[in-house]
Design an enzyme around this catalytic site. Structure first.
Site, PDB file in Angstrom:
ATOM      1  N   GLU A  92       0.833  -1.216   0.000  1.00  0.00           N
ATOM      2  CA  GLU A  92       0.000   0.000   0.000  1.00  0.00           C
ATOM      3  C   GLU A  92       0.864   1.262   0.000  1.00  0.00           C
ATOM      4  O   GLU A  92       1.984   1.254   0.508  1.00  0.00           O
ATOM      5  CB  GLU A  92      -0.873   0.015   1.265  1.00  0.00           C
ATOM      6  N   CYS A 330      -0.415   6.593  10.032  1.00  0.00           N
ATOM      7  CA  CYS A 330       0.848   6.013  10.462  1.00  0.00           C
ATOM      8  C   CYS A 330       0.655   4.765  11.305  1.00  0.00           C
ATOM      9  O   CYS A 330      -0.111   4.778  12.260  1.00  0.00           O
ATOM     10  CB  CYS A 330       1.593   7.044  11.300  1.00  0.00           C
TER      11      CYS A 330
END
Ligand code: SF4
Length: 342
Positions: A92, A330
């Protein structure tokens, strides 16, 4: 027979590829421009090469750009793209548009070996290294490529566990013949793998971000097993050997975990650890992950911690969370489930 891929090759490598076709030296530069700057998707587009040369080249090579196979879009505009990777796996990348900059968070591996306690990619385990071409494909095939201003190597994987590919990708990204990105617009993030860091510090001008998360040895070992092999003190000692007062920057990432690394003692220890190093601390929200007892702090707690750091003379800022609803923020990138299905 499977054709070889052109993207991911440096100028000397492209030159080597075309030698057998009797093409002049300047042709390698032209090919680099077509694939890295002009967005060509097919060798037939190389119109300043002869038709015969194009046909000969196309018999053995393809450009190798492959579009993302899926996109998820967050309410905040962040987009998470899914790309195919070696061994029927997936990887990704997250595109984060902003007012002043549009950033792509790039992956360097499928999964990761380093097992940080707060990270979904770490929980996925290591599955494959990305090649130079697969790293660059995330940028070259990005639908928003023309709007892209910044790159951060903070996606899946640890860049300095795939140093050779990452360094070559950085060369092509910043070269005149390549994507011609300013190194000041590229940041590579590491947990502190010293051998790869040394290569990067010597051979690249891009910015560096180091995942810190605790200034105390025992506590950092719990959060980041890499501390056993490369203690953060050694990482800081290495960084102090390099100049950081020009345009190149080093920053530290610090996720604030409630009741773990959020005390005044941590502020004092951070000030002592980073004393003498010109740097910035990016405070980050923890995004809860399954099977973890770690808890994040509130925005007010982050502000308090930031202010305490600032009072100690450290430059600290709070990084805004983006793409949490599509698991693009994150520490949330993972292709474990999609890899299982493939
Ligand atoms: Fe790997 Fe980075 Fe996740 Fe740690 S934080 S497990 S190094 S991807």
């Amino acid at each position: 027979m499977r054709k070889e891929i052109l993207i991911g090759r440096t100028l000397p490598e492209l030159h080597e590829c075309i030698q057998t076709y009797g093409l002049p030296r300047f042709a390698a530069k032209e090919i680099a421009r077509w694939i890295y700057q002009r967005g060509a998707r097919d060798i037939s587009a190389f119109t300043n090469l002869s038709k015969t040369a194009r046909e000969q080249l196309a018999a053995d090579f393809e450009i190798g750009i492959s579009a993302p196979v899926k996109v998820s879009e967050s309410v905040d505009g962040t987009k998470k793209y899914l790309y195919t990777a070696p061994g029927n796996k997936f990887v990704e990348a997250a595109y984060i548009p902003g007012k002043k900059r549009n950033t792509l968070c790039v992956s360097s591996q499928v999964g990761c070996k380093l097992g940080c306690a707060f990270c979904m990619t770490g929980k996925q385990g290591f599955q494959a290294q990305l090649s130079v071409g697969q790293i660059l494909n995330q940028i070259l095939s990005l639908p928003e490529r023309e709007e892209l201003t910044n790159l951060v190597f903070m996606g899946m994987g640890e860049p300095f566990d795939n140093t050779e590919a990452v360094m070559k990708a950085l060369e092509i990204l910043t070269a005149d013949y390549g994507l011609h990105f300013s190194p000041r617009r590229i940041t590579v993030s590491t947990v502190g793998l010293i051998p790869g860091m040394k290569t990067f510090l010597e051979e690249s001008k891009c910015h560096l971000a180091v995942s810190l998360h605790s200034p105390f040895d025992d506590e950092r070992r719990q959060l980041m097993p890499v501390q056993k092999s490369y203690p953060v003190q050694e990482v800081i000692d290495l960084l102090k050997l390099y100049p950081w007062d020009g345009q190149r920057r080093v920053s530290f990432e610090y996720i604030l975990f409630r009741g773990i690394n959020d005390t005044p003692g941590h502020v004092n220890q951070l000030a002592s650890l980073l004393d003498g190093l010109k740097c910035r601390i990016n405070l980050m929200h923890f995004h809860t992950i399954p099977d973890s007892e770690l808890k994040g702090c509130s925005n007010e707690e982050l502000i308090q911690f930031r202010d305490r750091l600032n009072r100690k003379g450290l430059i600290a800022t709070i990084r805004e969370s983006r793409g949490e609803d599509i698991l693009a923020a994150c520490g949330l990138l993972s292709t474990k489930e999609v890899n299982k299905k493939s």
